[in-house]
Design an enzyme around this catalytic site. Structure first.
Site, PDB file in Angstrom:
ATOM      1  N   HIS A  60      -2.825   4.918  51.504  1.00  0.00           N
ATOM      2  CA  HIS A  60      -4.057   4.719  52.280  1.00  0.00           C
ATOM      3  C   HIS A  60      -3.872   3.677  53.379  1.00  0.00           C
ATOM      4  O   HIS A  60      -4.826   3.009  53.773  1.00  0.00           O
ATOM      5  CB  HIS A  60      -5.229   4.326  51.371  1.00  0.00           C
ATOM      6  N   HIS A 119       0.851  -1.179   0.000  1.00  0.00           N
ATOM      7  CA  HIS A 119       0.000   0.000   0.000  1.00  0.00           C
ATOM      8  C   HIS A 119       0.893   1.238   0.000  1.00  0.00           C
ATOM      9  O   HIS A 119       1.513   1.567   1.013  1.00  0.00           O
ATOM     10  CB  HIS A 119      -0.919   0.006   1.223  1.00  0.00           C
ATOM     11  N   CYS A 156     -47.256   4.990  65.178  1.00  0.00           N
ATOM     12  CA  CYS A 156     -47.525   3.575  64.937  1.00  0.00           C
ATOM     13  C   CYS A 156     -48.005   3.292  63.520  1.00  0.00           C
ATOM     14  O   CYS A 156     -48.231   2.137  63.169  1.00  0.00           O
ATOM     15  CB  CYS A 156     -48.564   3.055  65.919  1.00  0.00           C
ATOM     16  N   CYS A 176       8.025   7.533  45.927  1.00  0.00           N
ATOM     17  CA  CYS A 176       8.839   7.914  44.782  1.00  0.00           C
ATOM     18  C   CYS A 176       9.931   8.894  45.221  1.00  0.00           C
ATOM     19  O   CYS A 176       9.855   9.502  46.298  1.00  0.00           O
ATOM     20  CB  CYS A 176       7.944   8.539  43.710  1.00  0.00           C
ATOM     21  N   CYS A 203     -46.818  17.681  65.561  1.00  0.00           N
ATOM     22  CA  CYS A 203     -48.001  16.856  65.713  1.00  0.00           C
ATOM     23  C   CYS A 203     -47.807  15.510  65.035  1.00  0.00           C
ATOM     24  O   CYS A 203     -47.241  15.413  63.939  1.00  0.00           O
ATOM     25  CB  CYS A 203     -49.211  17.575  65.114  1.00  0.00           C
ATOM     26  N   CYS A 230      -5.664  -2.614   6.086  1.00  0.00           N
ATOM     27  CA  CYS A 230      -4.397  -3.338   6.312  1.00  0.00           C
ATOM     28  C   CYS A 230      -4.017  -3.294   7.790  1.00  0.00           C
ATOM     29  O   CYS A 230      -4.170  -2.272   8.457  1.00  0.00           O
ATOM     30  CB  CYS A 230      -3.285  -2.721   5.471  1.00  0.00           C
ATOM     31  N   CYS A 283       4.936   6.669  38.616  1.00  0.00           N
ATOM     32  CA  CYS A 283       4.482   7.481  39.750  1.00  0.00           C
ATOM     33  C   CYS A 283       3.314   8.353  39.297  1.00  0.00           C
ATOM     34  O   CYS A 283       3.404   9.033  38.276  1.00  0.00           O
ATOM     35  CB  CYS A 283       5.631   8.347  40.271  1.00  0.00           C
TER      36      CYS A 283
END
Length: 516
Positions: free
Chosen positions: A270, A157, A331, A255, A315, A188, A227
């Protein structure tokens, strides 16, 4: 707050047994093959703490050297040229073990896949060069100028030099592609190799291509990672950790740029929370789960139409705006049955009512428990940001202290160390609350919370001293250094105990930490 002098006699050399040999953790194999071929050199035997892992920080030059060494090794073993070996390694994503295994089974098939064509004598029959073809018209730009230089891979090509160059340049500079730049013909799949790229593009583009190859060398290696810090060009190599270890080890690395991150998930440091706990916690904090908890704790469904209702007054006589059903908030029973004496609810002991109240109480308790841990997590996160801003101003404070007290620059470094320790401890404390949220309540949890409380108190005492006016800092030097050492030791004790508990399987959780 406790008097800070209570820590002055602390023995900083205790717990010398909390060490681990460099080779004590099985490296495992399911983290991927080690593709850089540098396992022959054994590191010196050193001791490390239970929460530490062995790792190596590599510069760009170090990575390029390993890359070239692997290419040279492949050349020697297979008797190929540099570009041929490089094409094979890129195809196999720098995994030389898999390359050698498949190549020895059927060399011709593998070479054909990567576009390397050899004759019977083993000589590469490709001859890449720019040529002018009479009567040629480029299918991209439609130019047909006489003497137009063109180029084609072994697929045939052919396109003009400018179009081929522009195509490859765009792939490299704009799309960041290096491994899989295919022939410009859309049908291709032949890959443009290193030799062709060097022939066609400008030196600056080729330099960028080489840089991208170096990135693939790290990205394709499961034992290496770039890093994550902005503009950092270092990578970290860590062979001791496999995927199956991530529920018992938090592989924190640092690092050379100073950024600490987890090698397992790429998140910032963490410890002591495992990667899965961090993922669950962050999702819990960010998604709508707590909105649902609030709705459950503060609203009820209409007993008739099931519409969600929030009580907006004192209320207990509720009227649904949707179906106008009147019921008791206490209730959930029909209000007419209560008469005017709603405060003496006759249905209070009904099983359904008791169950409804119990569910409401449980939802409220779960929400309050989450808020307890989240508020402390968020508080330490906010404090860590403030301490980081303070660290940025620390150098100015050190210069002022140096000029007012007559101390040398070396003598005022205790402030920089104190600031660094404060940030590390705040970050650790933040994640202890995420870790504690998922722990089941037992004796181990009480010990963990005691260590957490000790570290929190030590951090607050150091932070109090660190924030004193500059004229007082020189007089507080010894106390600040003592507090700094004590905070570091308390953090070490907490992380060591947690790490040992993870490795020994001592920690029990309230939820399945293996799935989200």
């Amino acid at each position: 707050m406790s008097d800070i002098s209570e820590f002055d006699d602390y023995d900083y050399d205790q717990e010398s047994d909390d060490v681990m040999d460099l080779e004590s953790i099985d490296g495992g194999s399911d983290f991927g093959n080690d593709i850089d071929g540098f396992d022959d050199v054994k590191p010196e035997r050193v001791v490390r703490k239970p929460y530490e892992v062995a790792y190596e920080v590599l510069s760009t030059d170090d990575i390029k050297a390993r890359e070239e060494a692997l290419v040279a090794q492949t050349c020697n073993i297979l008797g190929l040229t540099h570009d041929q070996a490089l094409s094979l390694l890129l195809y196999f994503r720098w995994n030389n073990d898999r390359l050698l295994e498949q190549y020895t089974e059927d060399p011709s098939r593998i070479l054909e896949k990567v576009g390397v064509l050899l004759d019977e004598s083993g000589t590469d029959i490709r001859n890449y060069k720019l040529i002018a073809v009479d009567g040629f018209t480029c299918d991209i730009c439609c130019e047909d100028n006489e003497g137009l230089f063109t180029f084609a891979l072994e697929c045939g090509h052919r396109f003009c030099q400018d179009c081929y160059k522009q195509y490859i340049t765009q792939k490299i500079m704009e799309e960041g592609e290096s491994r899989n730049i295919q022939c410009p013909d859309g049908t291709c799949s032949i890959v443009v190799n290193n030799e062709v790229i060097k022939l066609l593009v400008d030196p600056k583009v080729y330099e960028r291509y080489q840089s991208l190859l170096t990135r693939t060398f790290v990205l394709d290696n499961d034992h290496m990672a770039w890093c994550p810090a902005p503009n950092c060009e270092y990578a970290v190599r860590c062979n001791d950790i496999s995927t199956k270890d991530l529920d018992t080890i938090v592989p924190t690395v640092e690092c050379k740029c100073g950024y600490r991150f987890c090698f397992g998930c790429g998140h910032s440091d963490h410890q002591p929370s495992t990667c899965m706990l961090v993922k669950k916690w962050l999702q819990k904090c960010q998604d709508d789960s707590e909105t649902a908890s609030w709705i459950s704790a503060n609203t009820k469904e209409c007993p008739k139409c099931k519409a969600i209702i929030e009580k907006n007054g004192g209320c207990n006589h509720m009227t649904c705006r949707k179906c106008h059903y009147e019921f008791c908030w206490i209730c959930s029973g029909s209000w007419p049955e209560h008469g005017v004496a709603w405060y003496n609810c006759s249905r209070y002991e009904d099983k359904a009512s008791v169950e409804a109240r119990d569910n409401q109480a449980k939802s409220r308790a779960l929400l309050e428990r989450y808020l307890h841990y989240y508020n402390r997590y968020a508080n330490h996160e906010h404090s860590a940001k403030l301490d980081k801003d303070l660290f940025i101003r620390t150098e100015k404070k050190m210069m002022q202290l140096q000029s007012t007290s007559g101390m040398s620059w070396i003598e005022v470094q205790y402030l920089a160390q104190a600031s660094k320790v404060l940030q590390e401890c705040r970050e650790t404390l933040k994640w202890t609350y995420a870790f504690a949220f998922y722990l089941a309540r037992n004796n181990e949890t009480h010990i963990f919370e005691d260590n957490q409380q000790d570290l929190e108190l030590a951090v607050e005492n150091l932070s109090l001293l660190f924030g004193k006016p500059i004229p007082e800092l020189s007089e507080l030097k010894v106390q600040i250094m003592d507090r700094t050492a004590y905070c570091s030791k308390r953090r070490e004790n907490l992380l060591s105990d947690t790490a040992k508990g993870l490795q020994e399987g001592r920690w029990k959780y309230q939820t399945n930490v293996d799935v989200l």
